[in-house]
Design an enzyme around this catalytic site. Sequence first.
Site, PDB file in Angstrom:
ATOM      1  N   PHE A   1      11.058  81.225  36.881  1.00  0.00           N
ATOM      2  CA  PHE A   1      11.008  80.410  35.669  1.00  0.00           C
ATOM      3  C   PHE A   1      10.185  79.161  35.972  1.00  0.00           C
ATOM      4  O   PHE A   1      10.363  78.530  37.020  1.00  0.00           O
ATOM      5  CB  PHE A   1      12.438  80.046  35.273  1.00  0.00           C
TER       6      PHE A   1
ATOM      7  N   ASP B   1      18.386  81.251  42.408  1.00  0.00           N
ATOM      8  CA  ASP B   1      18.691  80.777  41.061  1.00  0.00           C
ATOM      9  C   ASP B   1      19.353  81.935  40.301  1.00  0.00           C
ATOM     10  O   ASP B   1      18.754  83.009  40.135  1.00  0.00           O
ATOM     11  CB  ASP B   1      17.396  80.325  40.363  1.00  0.00           C
TER      12      ASP B   1
ATOM     13  N   TYR C   1      24.983  77.312  30.211  1.00  0.00           N
ATOM     14  CA  TYR C   1      24.917  77.539  28.756  1.00  0.00           C
ATOM     15  C   TYR C   1      24.414  78.914  28.360  1.00  0.00           C
ATOM     16  O   TYR C   1      24.318  79.214  27.192  1.00  0.00           O
ATOM     17  CB  TYR C   1      24.084  76.441  28.073  1.00  0.00           C
ATOM     18  N   LYS C   2      24.041  79.744  29.338  1.00  0.00           N
ATOM     19  CA  LYS C   2      23.551  81.091  29.007  1.00  0.00           C
ATOM     20  C   LYS C   2      24.748  82.041  28.958  1.00  0.00           C
ATOM     21  O   LYS C   2      25.560  81.969  28.040  1.00  0.00           O
ATOM     22  CB  LYS C   2      22.490  81.516  30.020  1.00  0.00           C
TER      23      LYS C   2
ATOM     24  N   ARG D   1      12.502  89.361  23.516  1.00  0.00           N
ATOM     25  CA  ARG D   1      13.555  89.436  24.527  1.00  0.00           C
ATOM     26  C   ARG D   1      14.924  89.567  23.859  1.00  0.00           C
ATOM     27  O   ARG D   1      15.227  88.847  22.910  1.00  0.00           O
ATOM     28  CB  ARG D   1      13.473  88.159  25.353  1.00  0.00           C
TER      29      ARG D   1
HETATM   30  C1  LIG Z   1      17.308  78.760  31.910  1.00  0.00           C
HETATM   31  C2  LIG Z   1      16.763  78.532  33.262  1.00  0.00           C
HETATM   32  C3  LIG Z   1      16.667  77.251  33.774  1.00  0.00           C
HETATM   33  C4  LIG Z   1      17.045  76.105  32.907  1.00  0.00           C
HETATM   34  O1  LIG Z   1      16.989  74.899  33.535  1.00  0.00           O
HETATM   35  P1  LIG Z   1      17.516  73.596  32.801  1.00  0.00           P
HETATM   36  O2  LIG Z   1      17.447  72.571  33.828  1.00  0.00           O
HETATM   37  O3  LIG Z   1      18.896  73.901  32.292  1.00  0.00           O
HETATM   38  O4  LIG Z   1      16.637  73.337  31.624  1.00  0.00           O
HETATM   39  C5  LIG Z   1      16.224  77.093  35.076  1.00  0.00           C
HETATM   40  N1  LIG Z   1      15.858  78.158  35.823  1.00  0.00           N
HETATM   41  C6  LIG Z   1      15.920  79.415  35.345  1.00  0.00           C
HETATM   42  C7  LIG Z   1      15.533  80.552  36.207  1.00  0.00           C
HETATM   43  C8  LIG Z   1      16.355  79.634  34.044  1.00  0.00           C
HETATM   44  O5  LIG Z   1      16.412  80.859  33.555  1.00  0.00           O
END
Ligand SMILES: *Cc1c(COP(=O)(O)O)cnc(C)c1O
Length: 397
Positions: free
Chosen positions: A113, A184, A209-210, A356
Amino acid sequence: MTDFDATRALFDLPEGIVYLDGNSLGPLPRASRERVAREVAQSWGTLLIRGWNEAGWMDLPQVVGDKIGRLVGAPAGSVVAGDSTSVNLFKALTAALSLSGERKVVLSDSGNFPTDLYVAQQALAALGRGHDLKIVAPEAVEGAIDETVAVLMLTQVDYRTGRLHDMAALTAKAQAAGAVTVWDLAHSAGALPVDLAGAGADFAIGCGYKYLNGGPGAPAFIYVRPGLADRVSPALAGWMGHAAPFAFDLGYAPAEGVNRMRVGTPPILSMASLDAALDVWDGVSMADLRTRSIELSETFIAEVEARCPQLTLASPRDPERRGSQVSFAFPEGYAAMQAAIANGVVGDFRAPDIMRFGFTPLYVGRADVVRAAETLERVMGERLWDRPEFKQRAKVT
Ligand SMILES: *Cc1c(COP(=O)(O)O)cnc(C)c1O
C-alpha cells in the site's frame, strides 16, 4: 460451527444495501453505538478526569490490543492499540532497523500500500544511515531475500488484488538470512486466520477500521515478538511509552515490552468503539470464517464470470492465495462501481481500473453475493457505467 446469522444481527446495517466494502470501512456494530454513547455520557460526562482510572481508559490500549491479539495469533501482552497504521509502521520499521546492524536494504514489494512505501522512504531519509528501500514485484520477494537485507517489510494481503503472501515461509527465509520482519496485517486481521507467534514474525501492525469494524479512523495496532520487545529502542517515544509516565522524569526510559511502542494519549472514544466492536468476535472461529469467506468469494467469481464477460478477474484464482477480497479489472471501473453503488451494491474502486469487493462473513451471506453479481450484470448489460453522473470523481474512491 460459528453462527453467522447471529453475528450479522450484531450490526446496524442500512436496509436494502449489500455491503462489500467492509475491507475498507467495517459497518457499525450495535455494541459500538451503545458503548460510545455510554462513554460520552457516563464516563466523560460524569467522571471527567477520573475516567482515566475509574473507567479503565489508561489500560484500554492493552485491553484492546489483547482482543486483537487473539485474532492474529499473538500472545497476551504482545499487542497494543493506538495511533494509525501509518504511524505504527514508522514505529515498527525504525525499531526493526535499530536491531538490524549495518545492513542497508529494506525490502518491500510493488503490491504494498502506498502509505507504507511513503512512510519507509521518509523514515529512511530521516534516519540518515544510508538505507535503501528496494521494491520488487510481489513474486520476486522470495528470491530477493539475501544477506544484504536488514528488514523485510511486507503487507500480507495486496490491497488491490487480494494476493496473499505466505507469511510463515517468507518470515522463515528472512530470518534465516538474518533479516528482521515487519508485517502489515491491514487486510489480514479479521479477514483470515493469522498466526504471528507460529510464524515467528518480529513486528506486525494493522488497521482497526477495516475487518475489525472499529469505526472511521479507529486506532490501529502494533505487535512485537515477546522475546524482542525489551530490546527495542523506539524512535518515536512519548510519555505513554515511558516506564513511569507520572514520574515526569526528564529522561526517557522505555516501558516494559510492547508498551514502549505507545506514544501519546490514546483517543478514548474511538478506542472504546473498537473495544466494543471486537466483542463481535466472541465465539467466532477463524477457521469457520475462512471457510465461509472462500465460499462467498468463489460464488461471487463464478456468478460474475458467468454474467459479466466484460470484467476480468484481477485476483488470484486459487482461493488459498487470496485474502478475503475479490477484484475485477474494467477500464471504466470507477463509473461502473458508482453505478453499482447507486443500485445498492457497495464496493470500491482502486486506480487505475480495479473494482474491489470485500467478503466479510460476519454480516455478508450468499444471497448478498448473488444480488451483487446480478447488479453488476445490469451495470454491464445496460451500460449504466456510461452515464455521465457516474463518471464524476469524488475525493474518496
Ligand atoms: C488501509 C491500509 C493502511 C491505512 O493506513 P492509515 O494510517 O490508517 O491511513 C495502511 N497500510 C495498508 C496496507 C492498508 O491497507
